[in-house]
Motif scaffolding. Structure first.
Motif, mmCIF file in Angstrom:
data_model
loop_
_atom_site.group_PDB
_atom_site.id
_atom_site.type_symbol
_atom_site.label_atom_id
_atom_site.label_comp_id
_atom_site.label_asym_id
_atom_site.label_seq_id
_atom_site.Cartn_x
_atom_site.Cartn_y
_atom_site.Cartn_z
ATOM 1 N N ILE A 85 0.853 -1.119 0.143
ATOM 2 C CA ILE A 85 0.059 -0.038 -0.008
ATOM 3 C C ILE A 85 0.766 1.208 0.074
ATOM 4 O O ILE A 85 1.753 1.506 0.829
ATOM 5 N N ILE A 86 0.683 2.147 -0.935
ATOM 6 C CA ILE A 86 1.722 3.141 -1.158
ATOM 7 C C ILE A 86 1.123 4.656 -0.567
ATOM 8 O O ILE A 86 -0.249 4.713 -0.721
ATOM 9 N N PHE A 87 1.700 5.312 -0.061
ATOM 10 C CA PHE A 87 1.212 6.553 0.589
ATOM 11 C C PHE A 87 2.009 7.704 -0.276
ATOM 12 O O PHE A 87 3.234 7.667 -0.179
ATOM 13 N N ASP A 88 1.247 8.583 -1.060
ATOM 14 C CA ASP A 88 1.650 9.477 -2.032
ATOM 15 C C ASP A 88 1.635 11.003 -1.118
ATOM 16 O O ASP A 88 2.099 11.946 -1.878
ATOM 17 N N GLY A 89 1.334 11.095 0.190
ATOM 18 C CA GLY A 89 1.246 12.379 0.694
ATOM 19 C C GLY A 89 -0.012 12.962 0.884
ATOM 20 O O GLY A 89 -0.279 13.741 1.605
ATOM 21 N N SER A 90 -1.055 12.334 0.323
ATOM 22 C CA SER A 90 -2.409 12.787 0.354
ATOM 23 C C SER A 90 -3.561 11.418 0.502
ATOM 24 O O SER A 90 -4.599 11.619 1.186
ATOM 25 N N GLU A 91 -3.043 10.127 -0.004
ATOM 26 C CA GLU A 91 -3.976 9.339 0.032
ATOM 27 C C GLU A 91 -3.142 7.925 0.122
ATOM 28 O O GLU A 91 -1.972 8.003 -0.591
ATOM 29 N N PHE A 92 -3.808 6.934 0.428
ATOM 30 C CA PHE A 92 -3.217 5.311 0.092
ATOM 31 C C PHE A 92 -3.827 4.737 -1.090
ATOM 32 O O PHE A 92 -4.982 4.967 -1.507
ATOM 33 N N SER A 93 -3.024 4.151 -1.634
ATOM 34 C CA SER A 93 -3.252 3.577 -2.891
ATOM 35 C C SER A 93 -2.851 2.064 -3.123
ATOM 36 O O SER A 93 -1.437 1.732 -2.601
ATOM 37 N N GLN A 104 1.029 -10.602 4.923
ATOM 38 C CA GLN A 104 1.800 -9.279 5.429
ATOM 39 C C GLN A 104 1.420 -8.296 4.472
ATOM 40 O O GLN A 104 1.344 -8.395 3.068
ATOM 41 N N VAL A 105 1.258 -7.130 4.764
ATOM 42 C CA VAL A 105 0.885 -5.962 4.229
ATOM 43 C C VAL A 105 1.935 -4.947 4.379
ATOM 44 O O VAL A 105 2.647 -4.719 5.420
ATOM 45 N N VAL A 106 2.651 -4.715 3.193
ATOM 46 C CA VAL A 106 3.794 -3.399 3.452
ATOM 47 C C VAL A 106 3.225 -2.028 3.007
ATOM 48 O O VAL A 106 2.454 -1.674 2.016
ATOM 49 N N PHE A 107 3.484 -1.179 3.989
ATOM 50 C CA PHE A 107 3.056 0.175 3.786
ATOM 51 C C PHE A 107 4.327 1.158 3.498
ATOM 52 O O PHE A 107 5.279 1.178 4.097
ATOM 53 N N LYS A 108 4.336 1.606 2.236
ATOM 54 C CA LYS A 108 5.406 2.314 1.594
ATOM 55 C C LYS A 108 5.077 3.782 1.447
ATOM 56 O O LYS A 108 4.142 4.182 0.790
ATOM 57 N N ASN A 109 6.228 4.408 2.002
ATOM 58 C CA ASN A 109 6.202 5.882 1.921
ATOM 59 C C ASN A 109 6.805 6.531 0.557
ATOM 60 O O ASN A 109 8.109 6.708 0.686
ATOM 61 N N GLU A 110 5.890 6.983 -0.308
ATOM 62 C CA GLU A 110 6.627 7.716 -1.397
ATOM 63 C C GLU A 110 6.437 8.949 -1.476
ATOM 64 O O GLU A 110 6.077 9.984 -2.712
ATOM 65 N N GLU A 135 5.839 4.832 15.748
ATOM 66 C CA GLU A 135 6.559 6.095 15.354
ATOM 67 C C GLU A 135 6.362 6.264 13.719
ATOM 68 O O GLU A 135 6.036 5.418 13.061
ATOM 69 N N PRO A 136 6.814 7.398 13.346
ATOM 70 C CA PRO A 136 6.459 7.827 11.772
ATOM 71 C C PRO A 136 7.565 7.031 10.939
ATOM 72 O O PRO A 136 8.425 6.448 11.059
ATOM 73 N N VAL A 137 7.113 6.762 9.609
ATOM 74 C CA VAL A 137 7.624 6.293 8.567
ATOM 75 C C VAL A 137 8.267 7.168 7.811
ATOM 76 O O VAL A 137 7.574 7.950 7.406
ATOM 77 N N LEU A 138 9.678 7.084 7.620
ATOM 78 C CA LEU A 138 10.234 8.370 6.823
ATOM 79 C C LEU A 138 10.073 8.255 5.366
ATOM 80 O O LEU A 138 9.549 7.163 4.923
ATOM 81 N N PRO A 139 10.131 9.300 4.633
ATOM 82 C CA PRO A 139 10.105 9.164 3.248
ATOM 83 C C PRO A 139 11.259 8.404 2.652
ATOM 84 O O PRO A 139 12.272 8.219 2.932
ATOM 85 N N GLY A 140 10.525 7.475 1.819
ATOM 86 C CA GLY A 140 11.340 6.477 1.145
ATOM 87 C C GLY A 140 11.484 5.036 1.754
ATOM 88 O O GLY A 140 12.030 4.059 1.223
ATOM 89 N N GLU A 141 10.866 4.839 2.816
ATOM 90 C CA GLU A 141 11.061 3.830 3.571
ATOM 91 C C GLU A 141 9.652 2.997 3.881
ATOM 92 O O GLU A 141 8.705 3.646 3.515
ATOM 93 N N ASN A 142 9.682 1.844 4.382
ATOM 94 C CA ASN A 142 8.566 0.854 4.568
ATOM 95 C C ASN A 142 8.235 0.630 5.790
ATOM 96 O O ASN A 142 9.318 0.691 6.771
ATOM 97 N N TRP A 143 7.192 0.103 6.017
ATOM 98 C CA TRP A 143 6.618 -0.518 7.614
ATOM 99 C C TRP A 143 5.895 -1.660 7.216
ATOM 100 O O TRP A 143 4.879 -1.519 6.321
ATOM 101 N N SER A 144 5.918 -2.919 7.507
ATOM 102 C CA SER A 144 5.115 -3.780 7.304
ATOM 103 C C SER A 144 4.389 -4.490 8.442
ATOM 104 O O SER A 144 4.841 -4.213 9.668
#
Length: 529
Positions: A85-93, A104-110, A135-144
């Protein structure tokens, strides 16, 4: 070989193929019952009408393929690699995902900013508390996260709460998520459906019904009205038909917490926040000042939630900017104080749940208050530590009173006591328990008897059954645990709350009951002696 023989061979082949599919996917009973029935019906028709043989031959070849394709592409299933699941700054996709248990679901910060995917409800994340990176996920990083529980799990970005999503977790390919509404996940959906259909008033009408009829609902009431407020903002922002009544006071004015948090996260426009608070005052003038006050409290709450991650771990740093913004938005000292109550309420909640890297123990509860030089903010801080105090006390009155006694600035003891005791009455507490809390509070703090009584009345009014709060408070006022003098004090508190939040009819009802119990007494606020 005759055409009929060829068709017969095809029929037998398709029948065997369907049997094979049934063995491979035996749990998908519905799909293969349909397939078997169709095979049998087509065989019958082939025997009846030879003109249809060519048509049905083609149909026989297509049907199993189509059904199998539909199954493959619509059934929930595990995937390799894991869902992303990608976060682009305004929504999840994508914003809606269906998976099996233990996927497992990976949340990716783009995006260019930090983000923090977590379970509803905001800000405590208590629906599925383990679904929270803490804690926050930094830009370019993932959390699963591996979803080990079946159910429908709504989530949001803790730092940008308007970004939301849903993950539906199935126990098996053929197992649907239970439809029975038994917890806050579906309560929220039911309330929001009413909001969409009929607006804020319809949502609160449904809320009132569920409060009285659904077991356990009252314990989640503040969180639910918070959600109504969050979603009501979009209606207000679109300038659609939007009206308010005093029902927005239910459950500690959580509606305004949610509304103002969403407004400030979405636009950050303090002029818009002021304008909405003026709108609230105009709409609810006849019901007193409490709603307008709650609006500024909501502003402070919004300033605190989603604070700058660089300040985390330091309580003073977390609230510093929020308090500065309260000074900017307030036009009076009263508004500054109210905004401050929202800031410190947000801080207390964060410390209670361990958000923003904050940890606390009973000996350090009041440290943020002791460090305040502004009197309005100091008062706001002591008053709003109630959630934290109650959490550390495990909802036990004896433990709570011990924490109150640790205050190093005794002039704030009464205020803190009244606020902390109020929390002990939330969640549909029975009158015998309330009476016991009253007795212990008055016994331990006889010099603050009025504060003990006021705190209990405040809690009943704030968290009581919608439209019936003043009647429930009156039950306490007439309880024999109170002396005659204390009962009069109690009625005074109820009348005060009725004036500020429920309107003249509630005042008159309270006064009428008072006269039946204290015929020769005069109660300030009542029209007749």
């Amino acid at each position: 070989m005759q055409v009929g023989d060829l068709v017969s061979i095809k029929v037998r082949t398709i029948s065997r193929f369907s049997s094979f599919l049934e063995m491979v996917l035996e749990r998908e009973v519905r799909v293969f019952v349909i397939l078997t029935i169709m095979n049998q019906e087509i065989k019958r028709m082939l025997l009846v009408d030879s003109l249809n043989k060519r048509f049905f031959l083609i149909l026989l070849l297509l049907v199993p393929t189509v059904l199998l394709g539909l199954y493959i592409f619509t059934a929930p299933h595990n995937s390799e690699p894991p869902y992303v699941i990608i976060f682009d700054g305004s929504e999840f996709s994508p914003s809606i995902v269906e998976i099996l248990v233990d996927t497992q679901v990976v949340f990716k910060n783009e995006s260019e900013n930090d983000f923090w995917p977590a379970s509803d409800l905001h800000p405590s994340h208590t629906v599925l508390s383990e679904f929270d990176p803490r804690e926050p996920v930094l830009p370019g990083e993932n959390w699963s996260f591996i979803f080990s529980k079946a159910g429908t799990w709504h989530f949001h970005d803790h730092l940008f709460t308007t970004a939301t999503g849903t993950i539906r977790v199935f126990g098996s390919m053929s197992e649907a998520v239970p439809e029975e509404c038994i917890d806050i996940r579906c309560w929220k959906e039911e309330i929001l459906a009413a909001l969409t259909a009929g607006g804020v008033e319809a949502a609160f009408e449904r809320f009132s019904y569920m409060y009285e009829n659904v077991p356990g609902f009252s314990n989640a009431c503040h969180a639910i009205v918070h959600v109504i407020g969050e979603n009501a903002y979009y209606t207000f922002n679109k300038q659609e038909n939007f009206s308010l009544t005093n029902v927005t006071s239910y459950c500690g004015y959580g509606f305004y917490h949610g509304f103002m948090e969403t407004l400030l996260v979405t636009t950050g426009d303090m002029d818009e926040a002021r304008e909405f608070c003026r709108f609230v005052d105009e709409q609810l003038f006849e019901f007193g000042a409490a709603a307008g006050q709650a609006c500024y409290h909501g502003v402070g709450h919004g300033f605190t939630d989603g604070s700058d991650p660089r300040t985390w771990g330091n309580a003073d740093a977390v609230i510093e900017k929020a308090l500065q913004m309260c000074i900017q938005i307030a036009e009076t000292d009263r508004q500054k104080y109210l905004c401050g109550t929202g800031v410190f309420n947000g801080l207390a909640v964060a410390r209670h749940y361990g958000l923003y890297g904050l940890v606390v123990d009973p000996s350090s509860v009041f440290e943020p208050c002791e460090g305040q030089n502004d009197e309005e903010f100091k008062l706001a801080c002591y008053e709003q530590m109630n959630t934290l105090i109650d959490g550390l006390a495990n909802n036990e009155v004896g433990n709570l009173l011990k924490i109150i006694k640790s205050i190093s600035e005794p002039e704030y003891t009464g205020l803190t006591l009244q606020s902390a005791v109020s929390v002990l009455t939330k969640g549909g507490v029975d009158m015998d328990t309330i009476a016991a809390v009253s007795t212990e509070c008055i016994t331990e703090f006889p010099e603050y008897t009025n504060m003990c009584i006021g705190g209990i009345v405040s809690g009943i009014v704030e968290f009581g059954t919608p439209t019936k709060q003043h009647f429930e408070a009156i039950k306490y006022c007439t309880h024999d645990v109170l002396t005659s003098v204390q009962q009069v004090t109690c009625f005074k508190k109820v009348v005060g709350f009725a004036y500020s939040g429920f309107g003249l009819s509630a005042v008159n009802e309270t006064c009428a009951i008072f006269k039946t119990h204290h015929e020769n007494e005069y109660l300030y606020g009542c029209l007749n002696k």
